[in-house]
Write a protein that holds these residues in place. Structure first.
Motif, PDB file in Angstrom:
ATOM      1  N   CYS A 171       0.862  -1.195   0.000  1.00 46.83           N
ATOM      2  CA  CYS A 171       0.000   0.000   0.000  1.00 46.83           C
ATOM      3  C   CYS A 171       0.894   1.239   0.000  1.00 46.83           C
ATOM      4  O   CYS A 171       1.023   1.920   1.026  1.00 46.83           O
ATOM      5  N   PRO A 172       1.522   1.561  -1.123  1.00 43.83           N
ATOM      6  CA  PRO A 172       2.538   2.621  -1.145  1.00 43.83           C
ATOM      7  C   PRO A 172       2.024   4.011  -0.837  1.00 43.83           C
ATOM      8  O   PRO A 172       2.801   4.899  -0.486  1.00 43.83           O
ATOM      9  N   GLY A 173       0.721   4.222  -0.945  1.00 48.74           N
ATOM     10  CA  GLY A 173       0.185   5.540  -0.648  1.00 48.74           C
ATOM     11  C   GLY A 173      -0.487   5.636   0.699  1.00 48.74           C
ATOM     12  O   GLY A 173      -1.157   6.632   0.999  1.00 48.74           O
ATOM     13  N   GLY A 174      -0.295   4.614   1.556  1.00 50.20           N
ATOM     14  CA  GLY A 174      -1.010   4.583   2.818  1.00 50.20           C
ATOM     15  C   GLY A 174      -0.111   4.511   4.033  1.00 50.20           C
ATOM     16  O   GLY A 174       1.114   4.534   3.933  1.00 50.20           O
ATOM     17  N   HIS A 175      -0.748   4.420   5.205  1.00 50.35           N
ATOM     18  CA  HIS A 175      -0.050   4.315   6.483  1.00 50.35           C
ATOM     19  C   HIS A 175      -0.585   3.088   7.208  1.00 50.35           C
ATOM     20  O   HIS A 175      -1.788   2.803   7.167  1.00 50.35           O
ATOM     21  N   VAL A 176       0.312   2.355   7.882  1.00 47.25           N
ATOM     22  CA  VAL A 176      -0.073   1.136   8.573  1.00 47.25           C
ATOM     23  C   VAL A 176       0.271   1.252  10.050  1.00 47.25           C
ATOM     24  O   VAL A 176       1.413   1.591  10.397  1.00 47.25           O
ATOM     25  N   ASP A 177      -0.702   0.969  10.908  1.00 46.02           N
ATOM     26  CA  ASP A 177      -0.472   0.883  12.349  1.00 46.02           C
ATOM     27  C   ASP A 177      -0.375  -0.586  12.744  1.00 46.02           C
ATOM     28  O   ASP A 177      -1.305  -1.363  12.506  1.00 46.02           O
ATOM     29  N   GLY A 178       0.767  -0.985  13.314  1.00 45.59           N
ATOM     30  CA  GLY A 178       0.924  -2.324  13.852  1.00 45.59           C
ATOM     31  C   GLY A 178       0.691  -2.289  15.351  1.00 45.59           C
ATOM     32  O   GLY A 178       1.300  -1.484  16.055  1.00 45.59           O
ATOM     33  N   VAL A 179      -0.187  -3.141  15.846  1.00 46.94           N
ATOM     34  CA  VAL A 179      -0.604  -3.098  17.251  1.00 46.94           C
ATOM     35  C   VAL A 179      -0.387  -4.457  17.900  1.00 46.94           C
ATOM     36  O   VAL A 179      -0.734  -5.493  17.326  1.00 46.94           O
ATOM     37  N   ASP A 180       0.198  -4.459  19.097  1.00 48.66           N
ATOM     38  CA  ASP A 180       0.394  -5.693  19.845  1.00 48.66           C
ATOM     39  C   ASP A 180       0.389  -5.366  21.333  1.00 48.66           C
ATOM     40  O   ASP A 180       0.762  -4.254  21.738  1.00 48.66           O
ATOM     41  N   VAL A 181      -0.025  -6.339  22.153  1.00 47.99           N
ATOM     42  CA  VAL A 181      -0.056  -6.130  23.604  1.00 47.99           C
ATOM     43  C   VAL A 181       1.237  -6.554  24.280  1.00 47.99           C
ATOM     44  O   VAL A 181       1.461  -6.247  25.451  1.00 47.99           O
ATOM     45  N   ASP A 182       2.103  -7.283  23.556  1.00 44.14           N
ATOM     46  CA  ASP A 182       3.334  -7.813  24.138  1.00 44.14           C
ATOM     47  C   ASP A 182       4.462  -6.805  23.953  1.00 44.14           C
ATOM     48  O   ASP A 182       4.885  -6.531  22.822  1.00 44.14           O
ATOM     49  N   LEU A 183       4.974  -6.260  25.047  1.00 43.42           N
ATOM     50  CA  LEU A 183       5.983  -5.200  24.978  1.00 43.42           C
ATOM     51  C   LEU A 183       7.247  -5.672  24.278  1.00 43.42           C
ATOM     52  O   LEU A 183       7.818  -4.941  23.457  1.00 43.42           O
ATOM     53  N   ALA A 184       7.715  -6.880  24.580  1.00 42.97           N
ATOM     54  CA  ALA A 184       8.938  -7.373  23.944  1.00 42.97           C
ATOM     55  C   ALA A 184       8.761  -7.475  22.436  1.00 42.97           C
ATOM     56  O   ALA A 184       9.684  -7.170  21.669  1.00 42.97           O
ATOM     57  N   SER A 185       7.582  -7.902  21.988  1.00 41.52           N
ATOM     58  CA  SER A 185       7.316  -7.969  20.550  1.00 41.52           C
ATOM     59  C   SER A 185       7.292  -6.583  19.933  1.00 41.52           C
ATOM     60  O   SER A 185       7.797  -6.374  18.821  1.00 41.52           O
TER      61      SER A 185
END
Length: 301
Positions: A171-185
């Protein structure tokens, strides 16, 4: 025993050295990797006896091109050493697992440690790098989202973020939010994002529970190989649904297992323990792995 030996060769860098630097005697391999020559010899001989390594006429041990793809190339679709890492990571927590089986409790992802965390990420990475974009673009509705200027995408349970990086490339024209609950990850994910200058500015990695995400924000949400690991999958999916703009899709990608319980099962069934999610308002697509069928598509109404 082979799994334990593969784990040693993986973590000690022995496979990588044989792949990158060529055949080696035990002394040469030990010198290259900063390890002990006696143990290098024991490991090399075991690997040759079990058929993983070859032995040259001069007594040096070598890794074939197929062995490189399976054991030493983290970008190869055949890369399999992470599976040994996962087995060994879980085995170290058998006392806790035994107690969980007796009481009905569990062992948190954060307790499993580096081996489990990195093995899952590294096992999935090649598919994300080589297959994900093509799979998503095969669905016209998803292709339209990926081509939308300014698209906002959500990668829930992003782990080490290889899926998020692949989405940003797709998606070269977009923004991606990666979300996780594990702090180390999350910390590992942020390091991995920084390694890819082409997309780093269009990715944000967030340590958050899905329930805390903003409402009606994203043009599409993705959950790669994580829903079956969640203790509260329905609640997570419901929270993700609230984050989506009206009509925006949620795409869940997971192992391609049999539709019903089958015994005995094939190699995939032997590997995967499937957790059924019950009745939810989303279509769940099981399209992960080398036997990828055509992706299906369903908007969230």
């Amino acid at each position: 025993m082979d799994a334990l030996a593969i784990h040693l060769g993986d973590r000690l860098g022995w496979y990588r050295s044989l792949a990158e630097d060529g055949p080696a005697s035990p002394v040469e391999l030990a010198e290259r990797t900063g390890t002990d020559a006696r143990y290098a010899r024991e490991w090399l001989e075991q690997q040759a006896v079990t058929g993983i390594l070859g032995v040259d006429e001069d007594g040096r041990f070598s890794l074939s091109p197929v062995g490189v793809a399976v054991l030493a190339d983290p970008h190869s679709l055949a890369y399999s050493t992470p599976m040994a890492r996962m087995v060994c990571g879980a085995a170290m927590h058998l006392p806790e697992l035994l107690e969980a089986y007796r009481t009905g409790g569990g062992v948190s992802w954060s307790r499993l440690g580096r081996d489990a965390r990195e093995s899952q990420a590294d096992a999935n990475r090649p598919w994300f790098e080589h297959r994900l974009e093509g799979a998503l673009r095969s669905v016209p509705e998803l292709d339209a989202v990926l081509r939308k200027p300014g698209a906002r995408l959500l990668d829930i349970g992003c782990g080490a973020v290889w899926s998020t990086i692949a989405l940003a490339h797709a998606c070269p024209g977009g923004h991606v939010d990666g979300v996780d609950v594990d702090l180390a990850s999350v910390e590992l994910a942020r390091t991995n994002v920084e390694s890819d200058d082409a997309v780093a500015q269009r990715i944000t990695v967030i340590e958050s529970d899905a329930a805390d995400l903003p409402e009606a924000t994203y043009d599409a949400a993705f959950a790669f190989e994580c829903i079956h690991d969640m203790p509260q999958p329905v609640e997570v999916l419901d929270a993700v649904r609230r984050t989506l703009a009206p009509g925006a899709p949620l795409i869940v990608v997971d192992e391609a297992v049999a539709e019903t319980f089958t015994a005995p099962g094939d190699d995939v069934e032997r590997l995967i323990v499937r957790m059924r999610l019950g009745e939810v308002v989303f279509e769940i697509f099981e399209n992960f792995g080398h036997n990828l069928p055509e992706l299906s598509y369903a908007p969230c109404g």
